[in-house]
Design a protein around this motif. Sequence first.
Motif, PDB file in Angstrom:
ATOM      1  N   ALA A  23      25.091 -90.656 -11.142  1.00  0.00           N
ATOM      2  CA  ALA A  23      23.745 -91.282 -11.454  1.00  0.00           C
ATOM      3  C   ALA A  23      22.787 -90.589 -11.126  1.00  0.00           C
ATOM      4  N   PHE A  24      22.533 -89.802 -10.022  1.00  0.00           N
ATOM      5  CA  PHE A  24      21.636 -89.113  -9.316  1.00  0.00           C
ATOM      6  C   PHE A  24      21.513 -87.663 -10.342  1.00  0.00           C
ATOM      7  N   ASN A  25      22.608 -87.223 -10.879  1.00  0.00           N
ATOM      8  CA  ASN A  25      22.382 -86.070 -11.027  1.00  0.00           C
ATOM      9  C   ASN A  25      22.484 -85.620 -12.560  1.00  0.00           C
ATOM     10  N   TRP A  26      22.648 -86.770 -13.423  1.00  0.00           N
ATOM     11  CA  TRP A  26      23.013 -86.501 -14.783  1.00  0.00           C
ATOM     12  C   TRP A  26      22.086 -86.115 -15.691  1.00  0.00           C
ATOM     13  N   PHE A 207       9.442 -89.314  -9.299  1.00  0.00           N
ATOM     14  CA  PHE A 207      10.406 -90.008  -9.829  1.00  0.00           C
ATOM     15  C   PHE A 207      11.947 -89.093  -9.526  1.00  0.00           C
ATOM     16  N   ILE A 208      12.051 -88.443  -8.589  1.00  0.00           N
ATOM     17  CA  ILE A 208      12.973 -87.808  -8.009  1.00  0.00           C
ATOM     18  C   ILE A 208      12.890 -87.786  -6.583  1.00  0.00           C
ATOM     19  N   ASN A 209      14.160 -88.451  -5.783  1.00  0.00           N
ATOM     20  CA  ASN A 209      13.800 -88.809  -4.282  1.00  0.00           C
ATOM     21  C   ASN A 209      15.345 -88.369  -3.862  1.00  0.00           C
ATOM     22  N   PRO A 210      15.588 -87.364  -3.351  1.00  0.00           N
ATOM     23  CA  PRO A 210      16.991 -86.898  -2.462  1.00  0.00           C
ATOM     24  C   PRO A 210      17.302 -87.874  -1.583  1.00  0.00           C
ATOM     25  N   HIS A 211      16.271 -88.515  -0.715  1.00  0.00           N
ATOM     26  CA  HIS A 211      16.534 -89.400   0.342  1.00  0.00           C
ATOM     27  C   HIS A 211      17.342 -90.522   0.173  1.00  0.00           C
ATOM     28  N   ASN A 212      17.237 -91.056  -0.912  1.00  0.00           N
ATOM     29  CA  ASN A 212      17.864 -92.172  -1.517  1.00  0.00           C
ATOM     30  C   ASN A 212      18.516 -92.338  -2.838  1.00  0.00           C
ATOM     31  N   LYS A 213      18.535 -91.142  -3.285  1.00  0.00           N
ATOM     32  CA  LYS A 213      19.317 -90.639  -4.620  1.00  0.00           C
ATOM     33  C   LYS A 213      18.683 -91.301  -5.738  1.00  0.00           C
ATOM     34  N   TYR A 214      17.373 -91.616  -5.836  1.00  0.00           N
ATOM     35  CA  TYR A 214      16.817 -92.331  -6.845  1.00  0.00           C
ATOM     36  C   TYR A 214      16.195 -91.055  -7.915  1.00  0.00           C
ATOM     37  N   HIS A 215      16.426 -91.050  -9.055  1.00  0.00           N
ATOM     38  CA  HIS A 215      16.186 -90.570 -10.101  1.00  0.00           C
ATOM     39  C   HIS A 215      15.883 -91.049 -11.392  1.00  0.00           C
ATOM     40  N   PRO A 265       3.755 -98.602  -6.908  1.00  0.00           N
ATOM     41  CA  PRO A 265       3.742 -99.736  -5.915  1.00  0.00           C
ATOM     42  C   PRO A 265       3.909 -99.175  -4.632  1.00  0.00           C
ATOM     43  N   PRO A 266       3.377 -99.452  -3.302  1.00  0.00           N
ATOM     44  CA  PRO A 266       3.922 -98.905  -2.139  1.00  0.00           C
ATOM     45  C   PRO A 266       5.204 -98.732  -1.768  1.00  0.00           C
ATOM     46  N   ASP A 267       6.147 -99.751  -2.429  1.00  0.00           N
ATOM     47  CA  ASP A 267       7.511 -99.753  -1.959  1.00  0.00           C
ATOM     48  C   ASP A 267       8.195 -98.885  -3.156  1.00  0.00           C
ATOM     49  N   HIS A 268       7.746 -98.117  -3.809  1.00  0.00           N
ATOM     50  CA  HIS A 268       8.196 -97.398  -5.001  1.00  0.00           C
ATOM     51  C   HIS A 268       9.382 -96.482  -4.318  1.00  0.00           C
ATOM     52  N   PRO A 269      10.701 -96.502  -4.941  1.00  0.00           N
ATOM     53  CA  PRO A 269      11.614 -95.603  -4.312  1.00  0.00           C
ATOM     54  C   PRO A 269      11.502 -94.348  -4.318  1.00  0.00           C
ATOM     55  N   GLY A 270      10.389 -93.834  -4.965  1.00  0.00           N
ATOM     56  CA  GLY A 270      10.172 -92.313  -5.108  1.00  0.00           C
ATOM     57  C   GLY A 270       9.347 -91.835  -3.882  1.00  0.00           C
ATOM     58  N   LEU A 271       8.769 -92.926  -3.007  1.00  0.00           N
ATOM     59  CA  LEU A 271       8.049 -92.754  -1.925  1.00  0.00           C
ATOM     60  C   LEU A 271       8.740 -92.707  -0.600  1.00  0.00           C
ATOM     61  N   VAL A 272      10.157 -93.252  -0.537  1.00  0.00           N
ATOM     62  CA  VAL A 272      11.166 -93.416   0.545  1.00  0.00           C
ATOM     63  C   VAL A 272      11.438 -92.072   1.311  1.00  0.00           C
ATOM     64  N   GLY A 273      11.065 -91.999   2.411  1.00  0.00           N
ATOM     65  CA  GLY A 273      11.348 -90.778   3.342  1.00  0.00           C
ATOM     66  C   GLY A 273      10.306 -89.917   3.228  1.00  0.00           C
TER      67      GLY A 273
END
Length: 276
Positions: A23-26, A207-215, A265-273
């Motif tokens: 899901a992260f790397n496709w 739109f890519i975050n290795p910390h939470n595997k968001y991509h 938004p402040p809680d966007h997954p791409g900002l985590v970490g």
Amino acid sequence: MEVWLLIAAATCVGLALARRWIAFNWRAILFYIYTSFFSLLGIPYFLLRPCDSVNCTHWTQILRLCSYLVGIKWEVRGMKIMSQRRGCVVVANHQSSFDVLGMFWFWPWSYRIAAVAKKEIFYAWPFGLAAWLAGVVFIDRINSERARGQLAHAARLMAKDNVKLWLFPEGTRNKRRCLMPFKKGAFHVAIACQAPIMPVVYSPYYFINPHNKYHTGGKVVITVLPYIETKGLTLDDVEDLMNRVKSEMEKVYFKVAEELKAELPPDHPGLVGFED
């Protein structure tokens, strides 16, 4: 019975991890498959004019379409500067393999661009072979004497054919939201040839975050900055030139980063970490 339960549990965990990895790397996998396939198709054409950077101008027209498949939208600022027929050393920050996709959008508007890459990429066939035939210059980072010779060859191309040499002075992909220290090679070449430097800045990949595997897919802004001249500089000025270029790039990087971040938004997954 206990053994089978352990095997079943391990299998479930393995499948869950594999699913998360895919899901992260496709998108990256699709990018590699796409570029490898069309690189293979392009090799016979490149053999008609081997190692000529003009080949990239034609080849990238097809390769850049992969951006639509992986969901990346590129906004290029300062294209008029890039389109000038003038040899120079292009220095860009490096965050992802997708940076190459961003490069593909420059060739149609620029006269000639010769990317400078580490020699390990050459062995990633068929892409590596096609890249070499298309005019990419490969550098042996371990053998410094050989690397200097390879850069000297690239410099001759720049002086003779108004080629733009594209380098990533950080030396490797940077997954942090900042610029890493630069290596001096690109600045040595620019001063030795008295050629200008053209800084190119990629915005963060929110739109890519290795910390939470968001991509997911997303937007990247690429900014081309005005030429920084090297006329009259000597090799004693390499350090100062490098620091000046890095400072100019950092200003733009953080400015555009804040611009894009304000759209999220402040809680966007791409900002985590990356809160720091």
